[in-house]
Design a protein around this motif. Sequence first.
Motif, PDB file in Angstrom:
ATOM      1  N   UNK A 335       0.832  -1.217   0.000  1.00  0.00           N
ATOM      2  CA  UNK A 335       0.000   0.000   0.000  1.00  0.00           C
ATOM      3  C   UNK A 335       0.858   1.255   0.000  1.00  0.00           C
ATOM      4  N   UNK A 336       0.490   2.218  -0.843  1.00  0.00           N
ATOM      5  CA  UNK A 336       1.231   3.467  -0.942  1.00  0.00           C
ATOM      6  C   UNK A 336       0.259   4.614  -1.227  1.00  0.00           C
ATOM      7  N   UNK A 337       0.383   5.654  -0.427  1.00  0.00           N
ATOM      8  CA  UNK A 337      -0.387   6.886  -0.629  1.00  0.00           C
ATOM      9  C   UNK A 337       0.598   7.998  -0.954  1.00  0.00           C
ATOM     10  N   UNK A 338       0.415   8.629  -2.107  1.00  0.00           N
ATOM     11  CA  UNK A 338       1.261   9.753  -2.493  1.00  0.00           C
ATOM     12  C   UNK A 338       0.428  11.018  -2.410  1.00  0.00           C
ATOM     13  N   UNK A 339       0.911  11.989  -1.644  1.00  0.00           N
ATOM     14  CA  UNK A 339       0.176  13.232  -1.425  1.00  0.00           C
ATOM     15  C   UNK A 339       0.881  14.337  -2.206  1.00  0.00           C
ATOM     16  N   UNK A 340       0.113  15.057  -3.018  1.00  0.00           N
ATOM     17  CA  UNK A 340       0.664  16.093  -3.884  1.00  0.00           C
ATOM     18  C   UNK A 340      -0.095  17.394  -3.682  1.00  0.00           C
ATOM     19  N   UNK A 341       0.463  18.485  -4.184  1.00  0.00           N
ATOM     20  CA  UNK A 341      -0.184  19.793  -4.060  1.00  0.00           C
ATOM     21  C   UNK A 341      -0.022  20.574  -5.352  1.00  0.00           C
ATOM     22  N   UNK A 342      -0.651  21.737  -5.408  1.00  0.00           N
ATOM     23  CA  UNK A 342      -0.662  22.512  -6.643  1.00  0.00           C
ATOM     24  C   UNK A 342       0.395  23.574  -6.749  1.00  0.00           C
TER      25      UNK A 342
END
Length: 451
Positions: A335-342
């Motif tokens: 399981x992998x969650x990648x959090x990104x922004x603008x």
Amino acid sequence: MLFNGYGLAQERPVWENDFRERFSKVVDDIEKRHHITIQYDSAKLAQLWVAFAQWQYRTTPAQTLTNVLAPLPLTYRQLDDSTYRITSYEYFRKHPEEGAQELARLMASYRTLSQWKSRSGDLSSCIRETLGLQRIHRTPVTAAVKNSKRQYDGYTVENIAIETLPGFYLAGSLYVPTGHSGKLPAMLCPNGHFVSGRYRPDHQLRCAMLARMGVIAVSYDLVGYGESILQLEESDHRRSLTATIQTINNLRMLDFIYGLAAVDTSRIGITGASGGGSQSILVTALDDRIKLSVPVVMVSSYFSGGCPCETGAGHHFCGGGTNNVEIAAMAAPRPQLLISDGNDWTADFPAIDLPYLKQVYSLYNQEDLIQNVHLPNDKHDYGPAKRQAMYAFVAEHFSLETPPFKDPSGHFSEEGCVVEEEAKLYTFEMDSQKLPANALHGFAQLQEALR
């Protein structure tokens, strides 16, 4: 007139003609031709001269800017559909379209699971060799120093240090849940390139909240940050060898956590933002003891990391060339969650990088285990919305009971988490005299310890 390496005009025979034009005029011309706006530092760049500029114009703004700027050396960033910013050339940054092309090339080279496993295995071996990790073996690690345990609502905090190389001590803080029975999951929380390092409030909050939820969490210093300056200089952080030392620090901290009697070794994860995200994807790629990862505001196919501690070892050249998205894919099918922004290099993650990762996970029929939370209005940090997403992901995959830690709106409440004064988190009280007797001093001694 002659030109120096940056296109600055010098005296030259008047009969020579190289279609010289001032940089400011060239920019104006490109703006009119392509109907775009170009931002640049006029105080530094307006007086540059450009040779043969019009011969380098092409049909798109990107092609034109690439050709005109490359010899200076400058590059550009596209801010929106019609706005571009000219900046200094950065070796670690490509253009988004280059990242997309590279991912397409990579994906075309492994269409089956066996092909991907072969590629992933080759990358892992090369990265280990490039970083010099083949000399480091998994051995039990115990804390060389433990002190100042504090009790808070649902958790304790204790200052620790482990010896990651002979005479080199990695200081950190161990957050341990109270009131829980049985073996507990654990999360490594490497620090990124943020002011105040692991002592900053958001870093403490996420470690404390994880502990209140029933997760053993450990935070620790970057090389050249925090208490490591008792043994090194701050400037040592930007040495190429730091990429190796920092990876060793992470792996040895994983050895330490793995060896704790209270830890459920089937539930160990890692999360970090920015440079901490670089560490998170690399450690996960190299060590299958990490069962879950949450890299935050870091992973991009066209940005490798702006510090030699991330790119200085050259491991991105493994396998004919790789990037942080392919390295992140080496976590599959965990399981992998990648959090990104603008507002940083992860702004294009949902459009460019996530589809590639979905394809790799689909080779395992585990496409649902790779997730992305994109926050277009957020900035480059590990802020509240990012922490909320991480808590939910960890709780789901580590099977944690969450109702006691949520407010009426359904959000995780950090109200019971304590942000301590920085000095309380010091293992050695920022006093080199309190280091163990065998502590090394200076980068030269650290290099020798690595040998």
